[in-house]
Design a protein around this motif. Structure first.
Motif, mmCIF file in Angstrom:
data_model
loop_
_atom_site.group_PDB
_atom_site.id
_atom_site.type_symbol
_atom_site.label_atom_id
_atom_site.label_comp_id
_atom_site.label_asym_id
_atom_site.label_seq_id
_atom_site.Cartn_x
_atom_site.Cartn_y
_atom_site.Cartn_z
ATOM 1 N N GLY A 34 90.505 80.766 31.654
ATOM 2 C CA GLY A 34 91.615 80.098 32.326
ATOM 3 C C GLY A 34 92.300 79.147 31.359
ATOM 4 N N TYR A 35 93.590 78.907 31.580
ATOM 5 C CA TYR A 35 94.324 77.975 30.716
ATOM 6 C C TYR A 35 95.026 76.951 31.586
ATOM 7 C CZ TYR A 35 97.011 76.042 26.900
ATOM 8 O OH TYR A 35 97.513 75.177 25.963
ATOM 9 N N HIS A 36 94.714 75.670 31.324
ATOM 10 C CA HIS A 36 95.276 74.598 32.147
ATOM 11 C C HIS A 36 95.811 73.426 31.335
ATOM 12 C CE1 HIS A 36 93.810 76.772 35.603
ATOM 13 N NE2 HIS A 36 92.618 76.829 35.044
ATOM 14 N N GLU B 115 94.812 79.951 37.863
ATOM 15 C CA GLU B 115 96.152 80.534 37.797
ATOM 16 C C GLU B 115 96.166 81.789 38.667
ATOM 17 O OE1 GLU B 115 96.897 80.664 33.168
ATOM 18 O OE2 GLU B 115 94.766 80.541 33.705
ATOM 19 N N PRO B 116 97.222 82.023 39.436
ATOM 20 C CA PRO B 116 97.281 83.282 40.193
ATOM 21 C C PRO B 116 97.075 84.501 39.293
ATOM 22 C CG PRO B 116 98.959 81.771 40.983
ATOM 23 C CD PRO B 116 98.357 81.126 39.777
ATOM 24 N N VAL B 117 97.780 84.527 38.173
ATOM 25 C CA VAL B 117 97.541 85.474 37.079
ATOM 26 C C VAL B 117 97.260 84.642 35.839
ATOM 27 C CG1 VAL B 117 98.533 87.255 35.585
ATOM 28 C CG2 VAL B 117 99.049 87.248 38.023
ATOM 29 N N MET B 118 96.146 84.893 35.168
ATOM 30 C CA MET B 118 95.843 84.151 33.955
ATOM 31 C C MET B 118 96.882 84.476 32.889
ATOM 32 S SD MET B 118 91.750 84.388 33.517
ATOM 33 C CE MET B 118 90.663 83.212 34.308
ATOM 34 N N GLY B 119 97.420 83.440 32.243
ATOM 35 C CA GLY B 119 98.440 83.639 31.226
ATOM 36 C C GLY B 119 97.877 83.643 29.826
ATOM 37 N N ALA B 120 97.675 82.448 29.248
ATOM 38 C CA ALA B 120 97.248 82.341 27.855
ATOM 39 C C ALA B 120 95.845 82.891 27.619
ATOM 40 C CB ALA B 120 97.325 80.895 27.395
ATOM 41 N N GLY B 121 95.087 83.103 28.682
ATOM 42 C CA GLY B 121 93.773 83.724 28.551
ATOM 43 C C GLY B 121 93.851 85.235 28.420
ATOM 44 N N GLY B 122 95.080 85.793 28.398
ATOM 45 C CA GLY B 122 95.217 87.222 28.152
ATOM 46 C C GLY B 122 95.951 88.013 29.209
ATOM 47 N N VAL B 123 96.765 87.378 30.041
ATOM 48 C CA VAL B 123 97.485 88.067 31.129
ATOM 49 C C VAL B 123 96.495 88.879 31.967
ATOM 50 C CG1 VAL B 123 99.454 89.498 31.765
ATOM 51 C CG2 VAL B 123 99.542 88.174 29.657
#
Length: 455
Positions: free
Chosen positions: A151-153, A226-234
């Motif tokens: 996760g990215y926060h 995140e609803p969809v993880m972004g920086a962790g790899g979409v």
């Protein structure tokens, strides 16, 4: 020694500028790509080379570059009231209007909006609010927050602790105590042989339940995701994942924080990622596309369940002792309001859903064609190709294949971002058929180059 001419922008950057997410030692040799201007979905570097900005800067320039309405909104507000603060009962029109707008368009009923300047600051604030709320409720032990691996926060001390990526922790002495990480919901990587998506989602929920029980339900304040993880790899969650996770949280009276910093304002094909996955957060965090990154601004939305104890505690103590100078900045709020108006008037959420289909279809076709690609994944107008170093003809370190793809994409006029061996795509919401075709063509050329070298 660097290869750049003395006093060039590149040489001066090397001399004076410390970059984020950059190998500082390597930067002394290679230097920067200097971007000079942007228009629509494109940017140009200082040699005149044009690129399609397939990551929207940093997942964020929703309405594209050079939007005159945002320039005008900022200019007019700068002339009228260039700055004012929101401490100690002070306010101003743009902050009031934006707070009202955000509460009115939230995916679930919300009570208040609180402003900060970045997603990191917003999530750091959430941690403090959660602790403050637990003290207000007379539950000083209820302070732990559960996040997820990958996760990215954010990158402040608390938000970087929430982030579940090794490079955000290594050499920083993070994470801090009281931050836990549970299973990453990436079916392609984490799913077991013979396990269906639904079964994997159930296992993720069971892992969360077991962690809560082991820690003690009375010690856990919230779960953030995140609803969809972004920086962790979409990472798009498996079917049923969010329903199962929310059922666990409800069982133990644990708050849900939706980090919509990347997903918010249309990225998943709905205004909010929470709508795409039927998530009902108690707290929602938004930034990036709220202003299309024309101005630093973020917001924390709290429902009444989250907010009421905070109000009570501030009354008991005499103040809510938290705030930053630029919170609710009038120029940023004015830009956000105009940006949201553009998204609504031009139907950019629907455009994201519409253009996401050919983007993902084109990437999937390339994934099927090129052996070095392990998986294509995405939803709405966010997608990724994950390269598989195990399929390369030569032994490659983790991330090396992704770096090679990133370099090849730049050579062919496409700016994306490699997250290890994952190549992420997140173009502006304004993209059209021609822009999607340009991305796919550039990706195909890059894959041919990398396959010739390593396939």
């Amino acid at each position: 020694m660097n290869k750049h001419a003395p006093n060039s922008p590149e040489a001066r950057d090397i001399a004076y500028h410390l970059h984020s997410y950059t190998n500082a030692e390597l930067h002394q040799e290679v230097g920067p790509t200097v971007i000079e201007r942007g228009a629509g979905i494109h940017v140009w570097d200082n040699t005149g080379k044009r690129y399609v900005e397939a990551l929207s800067g940093l997942w964020s320039v929703g309405v594209g570059f050079g939007e005159e309405r945002l320039v005008k909104a900022a200019t007019e507000q700068m002339q009228k009231l260039p700055y004012y603060q929101t401490f100690a009962h002070r306010s101003h029109g743009p902050a009031i209007d934006l707070a009202e707008k955000l509460v009115s368009i939230a995916p679930v009923p919300m009570s208040k909006a609180y402003f900060t300047n970045s997603g990191s600051e917003a999530n750091d604030t959430v941690v403090k609010f959660l602790w403050y709320r637990s003290n207000a409720l007379g539950k000083p032990e209820k302070k732990k927050i559960i996040s997820r691996f990958r996760g990215y926060h954010g990158v402040t001390v608390a938000s970087a602790s929430l982030t579940g990526l090794p490079y955000n922790h290594r050499s920083f002495d993070l994470p801090i105590n009281g931050i836990l990480h549970t299973t990453c919901p990436h079916y392609w990587k984490e799913g077991r042989d013979g396990e269906s998506e639904e079964e994997f989602a159930s296992r993720c929920a069971a892992d969360l339940d077991a962690m809560i029980q082991a820690e003690g339900p009375d010690t856990v304040a919230a779960f953030i995701g995140e609803p969809v993880m972004g920086a962790g790899g979409v990472v798009v969650p498996p079917k049923g994942y969010w329903q199962k996770i929310q059922a666990v949280l409800a069982k133990y009276d644990i708050l849900l924080v939706a980090d919509e910093v990347i997903c918010g304002f249309g990225r998943t094909g709905n205004l909010w990622g929470s709508q795409t996955f039927d998530i009902k957060p108690d707290i929602l965090v938004t930034s990036k596309q709220i202003t299309s990154s024309y101005f630093p601004l973020s917001a924390v939305l709290l429902n009444e369940r989250a907010y009421a104890p905070i109000q009570d505690e501030s009354g008991r103590i005499g103040t809510l002792g938290h705030g930053v100078t630029g919170a609710g900045h009038p120029v940023g709020a004015a830009v956000a309001l105009e940006n949201i108006a553009i998204i609504e008037e031009r139907g950019l959420v629907a455009n994201a859903a519409r253009q996401g289909e050919p983007l993902r279809a084109g990437l999937k076709a390339l994934a099927d064609e090129f052996e070095l690609v392990g998986e294509m994944r995405g939803i709405g107008l966010i997608a990724a190709l994950e390269m598989d170093p195990g399929r390369a003809k030569d032994e490659m370190a983790v991330g090396a294949l992704g770096t090679a793809m990133n370099v090849a994409l730049m050579r062919h006029g496409v700016i994306a971002r490699n997250l290890g061996d994952t190549i992420a795509f997140c173009p502006p919401l304004i993209i059209d058929d021609e822009g999607v075709a340009e991305i796919i063509a550039g990706v195909e050329k890059a894959l041919k180059d990398v396959s010739a070298a390593h396939g």
